[in-house]
Design a protein around this motif. Structure first.
Motif, PDB file in Angstrom:
ATOM      1  N   TRP A 109       0.838  -1.207   0.000  1.00  9.84           N
ATOM      2  CA  TRP A 109       0.000   0.000   0.000  1.00  9.84           C
ATOM      3  C   TRP A 109       0.871   1.253   0.000  1.00  9.84           C
ATOM      4  O   TRP A 109       0.630   2.192  -0.752  1.00  9.84           O
ATOM      5  N   CYS A 169      -9.253   0.776  -5.455  1.00  4.22           N
ATOM      6  CA  CYS A 169      -8.000   0.052  -5.268  1.00  4.22           C
ATOM      7  C   CYS A 169      -8.257  -1.155  -4.364  1.00  4.22           C
ATOM      8  O   CYS A 169      -8.814  -1.010  -3.272  1.00  4.22           O
ATOM      9  N   PRO A 187      -2.748   4.924  -1.350  1.00  5.87           N
ATOM     10  CA  PRO A 187      -4.060   5.368  -1.839  1.00  5.87           C
ATOM     11  C   PRO A 187      -5.047   5.601  -0.694  1.00  5.87           C
ATOM     12  O   PRO A 187      -5.035   4.878   0.302  1.00  5.87           O
ATOM     13  N   ASN A 219      -8.295  -1.064 -11.533  1.00  5.18           N
ATOM     14  CA  ASN A 219      -8.524  -0.294 -10.313  1.00  5.18           C
ATOM     15  C   ASN A 219      -7.291  -0.091  -9.444  1.00  5.18           C
ATOM     16  O   ASN A 219      -7.342   0.661  -8.471  1.00  5.18           O
ATOM     17  N   GLY A 220      -6.188  -0.778  -9.756  1.00 11.24           N
ATOM     18  CA  GLY A 220      -5.011  -0.703  -8.911  1.00 11.24           C
ATOM     19  C   GLY A 220      -5.103  -1.677  -7.756  1.00 11.24           C
ATOM     20  O   GLY A 220      -6.129  -2.307  -7.513  1.00 11.24           O
ATOM     21  N   GLY A 221      -3.996  -1.784  -7.024  1.00  7.75           N
ATOM     22  CA  GLY A 221      -3.970  -2.702  -5.894  1.00  7.75           C
ATOM     23  C   GLY A 221      -2.973  -3.823  -6.114  1.00  7.75           C
ATOM     24  O   GLY A 221      -1.955  -3.653  -6.792  1.00  7.75           O
ATOM     25  N   ILE A 234      -9.045   1.952   0.033  1.00  5.85           N
ATOM     26  CA  ILE A 234      -8.801   0.612  -0.497  1.00  5.85           C
ATOM     27  C   ILE A 234      -9.847  -0.338   0.074  1.00  5.85           C
ATOM     28  O   ILE A 234     -10.515  -0.028   1.065  1.00  5.85           O
ATOM     29  N   GLN A 272      -0.112  -4.109 -10.804  1.00  9.94           N
ATOM     30  CA  GLN A 272      -0.215  -3.480 -12.110  1.00  9.94           C
ATOM     31  C   GLN A 272       1.144  -3.527 -12.800  1.00  9.94           C
ATOM     32  O   GLN A 272       2.196  -3.502 -12.150  1.00  9.94           O
TER      33      GLN A 272
END
Length: 392
Positions: free
Chosen positions: A66, A166, A72, A258-260, A75, A374
């Motif tokens: 993170w 995320c 972010p 979405n990211g993560g 989440i 990602q």
């Protein structure tokens, strides 16, 4: 057993995947639909049940990721097949105690919600009690609010988990229980190994493995994949889990959008496996076909197949061995901290747990860890070359 017998009588031999799906998740008699099957009183014990340190270190890994992603603001955490809820409870405990956590810095907690993906109503109740013992599961919304104001939601499948945020995914001993198809390479090409009725008068079982008479849909579709068109010889057998590929692919697409990130921990290999399907009951191996619905069925995970599911979508890291992952994340100093204030009995239990989790003769190299992020994100710690993988 009666349901499967009638099904095979009606339409003939069925795929191993269909047999597993019914044996594990059939609503009237599936193994996982019965409730708590974990721990000493159940049929098998998982890493989070062996020591709280396992879940703490997984939680620290996600906090580290993170921060690596720029911290972010919002989440959500998604766990696939969360068992008793022990892993998530220990991860959220780190959210309260870890010096890396925003709560320690008097910042807003970034966790917007926790989502548990589990089809078993019985296990959902067990998880709710573990995660929020002072609250009651709201069955109308399939959610519960914890004392730390984090809301936990339950879903029967990944499809109903919200998108647009995320997301951190964790799947521990999830893919090993996904249905597999079994195939054998014959002089006429790949043929599916299916489950039929065992009519032998001296047999103690109701079912048997048999070779399909000719091509089946799975053998015609799955085995045309380039992966299975080379490096195999006649009589070789392989196990393939299209469901695992599909889930890993969907997770990769969500991370891309979405990211993560994701962390998969399971026992398996970094290549296609032949015969690994096993049954476990009362902490002992049992015949796969003997008592469907009364034993856990699982197979080694093909991590190379999971990696391929992310190709062109997201970046896959690893797998590395569980031993390397836990040692790099600090299992030794954490165990030493716990030992300092422990009595003789607890010290022995901690030493045993440490050995089980990291020793190559125990779970250390049998279990692997793989991550997804990602594309373009710096390789997350500690996913570098692992010399133990050569022996695993």
């Amino acid at each position: 057993m009666k349901h499967l017998c009638e099904e095979i009588k009606f339409k003939g031999p069925i795929s191993v995947a269909e047999f597993m799906r019914s044996a594990l998740t059939h609503p009237l008699g599936g193994y996982y639909m019965k409730g708590d099957v974990f721990g000493i009183a159940g049929d098998f014990t998982t890493s989070p049940e062996i020591s709280q340190v396992f879940g703490e270190l997984v939680g620290i890994w996600f906090i580290t990721l993170w921060k690596q992603l720029g911290s972010p603001k919002d989440i959500q955490i998604v766990e696939m097949g969360p068992g008793r809820g022990t892993l998530m409870a220990d991860m959220l405990g780190v959210n309260e105690k870890c010096s890396l956590c925003p709560r320690k810095a008097s910042q807003a907690d970034p966790i917007h919600g926790v989502h548990m993906v589990d089809a078993s109503p019985g296990l959902q109740e067990v998880q709710a009690q573990k995660l929020a013992p002072n609250a009651t599961l709201d069955k109308s919304t399939a959610s519960i609010r914890r004392d730390d104001d984090i809301t936990v939601h339950w879903h029967e499948s990944l499809e109903t988990v919200p998108e647009g945020m995320c997301t951190m995914f964790v799947a521990h001993e999830f893919f090993d229980a996904m249905p597999i198809f079994k195939f054998k390479l014959t002089k006429d090409g790949w043929r599916e190994i299916v489950v039929g009725l065992d009519k032998s008068p001296d047999s103690q079982y109701h079912f048997c493995f048999t070779l399909a008479d000719g091509p089946t849909k799975p053998s015609a579709i799955i085995m045309q994949y380039e992966k299975f068109q080379k490096n195999f010889k006649e009589d070789d057998r392989v196990e393939v889990s299209p469901d695992s590929y599909a889930v890993s692919n969907r997770i990769a697409r969500r991370i891309q959008k979405n990211g993560g990130g994701a962390l998969f921990v399971d026992y398996g290999r970094n290549y296609t496996v032949g015969d690994s399907l096993r049954g476990i009951r009362n902490h002992k191996f049992t015949d796969v076909l003997s008592k469907p619905g009364e034993a856990d069925l699982s197979a080694d995970v093909d991590f190379s197949f999971l990696r391929e599911s992310t190709h062109g979508i997201a970046a896959a890291h690893g797998p590395i061995t569980q031993s390397t992952f836990l040692r790099a994340m600090g299992i030794a100093p954490r165990m030493n901290m716990l030992l300092q204030n422990a009595d003789a009995k607890t010290r022995k239990e901690l030493a045993t747990a440490f050995d089980r989790l990291v020793s190559p003769s125990q779970m250390g190299t049998v279990y692997k860890v793989m991550a997804i992020t990602q594309e373009g994100v710096e390789v997350p710690y500690p996913f570098q070359d692992d010399p133990l993988m050569e022996k695993a």
